[in-house]
Design a protein around this motif. Structure first.
Motif, PDB file in Angstrom:
ATOM      1  N   PHE A 193       0.852  -1.195   0.000  1.00 48.62           N
ATOM      2  CA  PHE A 193       0.000   0.000   0.000  1.00 48.62           C
ATOM      3  C   PHE A 193       0.882   1.237   0.000  1.00 48.62           C
ATOM      4  N   ARG A 194       0.465   2.224  -0.782  1.00 50.35           N
ATOM      5  CA  ARG A 194       1.228   3.478  -0.815  1.00 50.35           C
ATOM      6  C   ARG A 194       0.268   4.643  -0.987  1.00 50.35           C
ATOM      7  N   ASP A 195       0.578   5.766  -0.348  1.00 51.38           N
ATOM      8  CA  ASP A 195      -0.176   6.994  -0.552  1.00 51.38           C
ATOM      9  C   ASP A 195       0.805   8.101  -0.916  1.00 51.38           C
ATOM     10  N   GLU A 196       0.271   9.225  -1.373  1.00 51.06           N
ATOM     11  CA  GLU A 196       1.128  10.349  -1.764  1.00 51.06           C
ATOM     12  C   GLU A 196       1.995  10.791  -0.576  1.00 51.06           C
ATOM     13  N   PRO A 197       3.259  11.111  -0.810  1.00 49.11           N
ATOM     14  CA  PRO A 197       4.151  11.538   0.288  1.00 49.11           C
ATOM     15  C   PRO A 197       3.650  12.789   1.009  1.00 49.11           C
ATOM     16  N   SER A 198       2.861  13.621   0.320  1.00 51.96           N
ATOM     17  CA  SER A 198       2.393  14.871   0.935  1.00 51.96           C
ATOM     18  C   SER A 198       1.240  14.661   1.914  1.00 51.96           C
ATOM     19  N   VAL A 199       0.634  13.472   1.889  1.00 52.97           N
ATOM     20  CA  VAL A 199      -0.508  13.191   2.768  1.00 52.97           C
ATOM     21  C   VAL A 199      -0.036  13.069   4.211  1.00 52.97           C
ATOM     22  N   GLU A 200      -0.767  13.673   5.132  1.00 54.50           N
ATOM     23  CA  GLU A 200      -0.391  13.600   6.543  1.00 54.50           C
ATOM     24  C   GLU A 200      -0.611  12.187   7.092  1.00 54.50           C
ATOM     25  N   PHE A 201       0.142  11.861   8.139  1.00 51.95           N
ATOM     26  CA  PHE A 201       0.097  10.499   8.683  1.00 51.95           C
ATOM     27  C   PHE A 201      -1.326  10.064   9.045  1.00 51.95           C
ATOM     28  N   VAL A 246       8.191  -7.489  21.532  1.00 53.14           N
ATOM     29  CA  VAL A 246       9.397  -6.805  22.009  1.00 53.14           C
ATOM     30  C   VAL A 246       9.650  -5.632  21.063  1.00 53.14           C
ATOM     31  N   LEU A 247       9.224  -4.449  21.480  1.00 47.12           N
ATOM     32  CA  LEU A 247       9.329  -3.277  20.606  1.00 47.12           C
ATOM     33  C   LEU A 247      10.229  -2.218  21.233  1.00 47.12           C
ATOM     34  N   ALA A 248      10.652  -1.287  20.404  1.00 41.82           N
ATOM     35  CA  ALA A 248      11.521  -0.211  20.873  1.00 41.82           C
ATOM     36  C   ALA A 248      11.313   1.032  20.028  1.00 41.82           C
ATOM     37  N   ASN A 249      11.662   2.174  20.600  1.00 39.46           N
ATOM     38  CA  ASN A 249      11.738   3.397  19.811  1.00 39.46           C
ATOM     39  C   ASN A 249      12.628   4.414  20.502  1.00 39.46           C
ATOM     40  N   ARG A 250      12.732   5.595  19.899  1.00 34.82           N
ATOM     41  CA  ARG A 250      13.612   6.638  20.437  1.00 34.82           C
ATOM     42  C   ARG A 250      12.841   7.673  21.257  1.00 34.82           C
ATOM     43  N   SER A 251      11.614   7.978  20.822  1.00 32.16           N
ATOM     44  CA  SER A 251      10.893   9.120  21.407  1.00 32.16           C
ATOM     45  C   SER A 251       9.821   8.722  22.401  1.00 32.16           C
ATOM     46  N   SER A 252       9.803   7.439  22.785  1.00 29.84           N
ATOM     47  CA  SER A 252       8.788   6.969  23.733  1.00 29.84           C
ATOM     48  C   SER A 252       7.404   7.439  23.262  1.00 29.84           C
ATOM     49  N   SER A 253       6.595   7.977  24.173  1.00 30.60           N
ATOM     50  CA  SER A 253       5.262   8.470  23.793  1.00 30.60           C
ATOM     51  C   SER A 253       5.261   9.996  23.718  1.00 30.60           C
ATOM     52  N   ALA A 254       6.433  10.602  23.430  1.00 25.25           N
ATOM     53  CA  ALA A 254       6.561  12.070  23.493  1.00 25.25           C
ATOM     54  C   ALA A 254       5.543  12.788  22.628  1.00 25.25           C
ATOM     55  N   ASP A 255       5.184  12.208  21.478  1.00 28.07           N
ATOM     56  CA  ASP A 255       4.222  12.882  20.600  1.00 28.07           C
ATOM     57  C   ASP A 255       2.888  13.121  21.318  1.00 28.07           C
ATOM     58  N   THR A 256       2.416  12.102  22.021  1.00 28.15           N
ATOM     59  CA  THR A 256       1.157  12.238  22.761  1.00 28.15           C
ATOM     60  C   THR A 256       1.373  13.001  24.067  1.00 28.15           C
ATOM     61  N   ASP A 257       2.528  12.844  24.671  1.00 29.14           N
ATOM     62  CA  ASP A 257       2.839  13.604  25.897  1.00 29.14           C
ATOM     63  C   ASP A 257       2.729  15.105  25.625  1.00 29.14           C
ATOM     64  N   LYS A 282       5.954  14.071  16.021  1.00 28.97           N
ATOM     65  CA  LYS A 282       5.636  15.258  15.219  1.00 28.97           C
ATOM     66  C   LYS A 282       5.494  14.930  13.732  1.00 28.97           C
ATOM     67  N   GLY A 283       4.780  13.876  13.434  1.00 23.32           N
ATOM     68  CA  GLY A 283       4.493  13.520  12.047  1.00 23.32           C
ATOM     69  C   GLY A 283       5.566  12.680  11.386  1.00 23.32           C
ATOM     70  N   ASN A 284       6.747  12.584  12.004  1.00 22.67           N
ATOM     71  CA  ASN A 284       7.813  11.739  11.457  1.00 22.67           C
ATOM     72  C   ASN A 284       7.707  10.352  12.075  1.00 22.67           C
ATOM     73  N   TYR A 285       7.771   9.336  11.242  1.00 25.00           N
ATOM     74  CA  TYR A 285       7.541   8.000  11.775  1.00 25.00           C
ATOM     75  C   TYR A 285       8.329   6.943  10.992  1.00 25.00           C
ATOM     76  N   ARG A 286       8.525   5.811  11.645  1.00 23.38           N
ATOM     77  CA  ARG A 286       9.087   4.639  10.975  1.00 23.38           C
ATOM     78  C   ARG A 286       8.736   3.400  11.763  1.00 23.38           C
ATOM     79  N   LEU A 287       8.311   2.373  11.069  1.00 27.04           N
ATOM     80  CA  LEU A 287       8.047   1.060  11.698  1.00 27.04           C
ATOM     81  C   LEU A 287       8.824  -0.003  10.939  1.00 27.04           C
ATOM     82  N   ALA A 288       9.498  -0.866  11.690  1.00 25.16           N
ATOM     83  CA  ALA A 288      10.156  -2.030  11.081  1.00 25.16           C
ATOM     84  C   ALA A 288       9.935  -3.196  12.043  1.00 25.16           C
TER      85      ALA A 288
END
Lengths: 85, 177
Positions: free
Chosen positions: B16-24, B75-86, B166-172
């Motif tokens: 699945f792909r959407d236009e890069p300009s579309v917000e998350f 078993v997941l990990a990230n850098r920003s924890s829940s800062a976006d919602t915080d 802040k709208g920047n994301y990545r999942l692997a």
């Protein structure tokens, strides 16, 4: 009262992010919790915030929600009788 | 399984792909509908949980379907924890004259909430852990996953990185068997 019921339905859909629900899906006498819209305890708290923010009504005991949020009919009556703004 | 730049890849195939300009928020809603996830509580989740939930659903839907209980560790990990919602929640309480803290936002002010969302949907009664790292620590995550399987604590492990700020994301995500 009908306008208030419609207004409440729209606000509930918006604040609870009921993406796949439209006002017409919510019957005036249907239970909002459990079998009705399937709302949960966090939704109840969010509705208490809504009453305070939009109608100036402070519900201090969450247990009162069982009566207030029984249905749209019950909620509209409560808001009509208690709103301060 | 990768989700980034408004595109979803599974086993290196673009699904699945959407236009890069579309917000998350719009992208993930379209992905949800395209993938036929059909889980109304999805729309109540914060962005981190929506991202993690979507990635997990693609991998787990065929594994957990029709089962009453599943032993898949998360078993997941990230850098920003829940800062976006915080940050979103903090804004709702910073003005004393307009002080209406949202319970629905507050419940997502922890990163491991997304593990609960995945566990509820897929009936996982198993180990789950969320690490905060500067970057994805592949060796650590692989070793931890291997330990869970070898020690009999899990049959499978869904492991990976899920970052949103802040709208920047990545999942692997990876599935260890």
């Amino acid at each position: 009262m009908e306008l208030l019921k419609e207004e409440l339905k729209n606000k509930i859909i918006e604040v609870l992010n009921l993406e796949e629900v439209v006002p017409g899906d919510i019957a005036d006498d249907a239970p909002l919790f459990g079998e009705g819209l399937g709302l949960d305890s966090i939704d109840a708290l969010e509705l208490i915030v809504l009453l305070d923010k939009d109608y100036g009504i402070k519900v201090t005991d969450p247990k009162d929600g069982k009566v207030i949020f029984k249905s749209i009919n019950a909620l509209a009556s409560f808001v009509a009788e208690n709103k301060t703004k | 399984m990768i989700i980034e730049n408004n595109a979803v890849f599974f086993n290196d195939l673009l699904i699945f792909r959407d236009e890069p300009s579309v917000e998350f928020t719009d992208f993930i809603k379209k992905a949800y509908k395209f993938l036929k996830i059909e889980y109304p509580k999805f729309f109540k989740m914060d962005n981190l949980s929506k991202l993690a939930f979507t990635g997990a659903d693609i991998i787990l839907r065929d594994i957990t379907r029709d089962k009453e209980e599943n032993n898949v560790a998360l078993v997941l990990a990230n850098r920003s924890s829940s800062a976006d919602t915080d940050i979103k929640y903090q804004k709702s309480i910073e003005n004393k004259s307009d002080y209406y803290p949202s319970p629905a936002v507050f419940v997502y002010t922890l990163p491991n909430i997304c593990l609960g969302e995945i566990s509820i949907k897929h009936k996982l009664y198993s180990e789950n852990t969320f690490f905060i790292f500067d970057r994805y620590n592949e060796d650590y995550m692989a070793n931890y996953s291997a330990y869970l399987i070898q020690s009999g604590k899990a049959e499978k492990v869904l492991c990976g990185w899920v970052e949103f700020l802040k709208g920047n994301y990545r999942l692997a995500f990876y599935l260890y068997i």
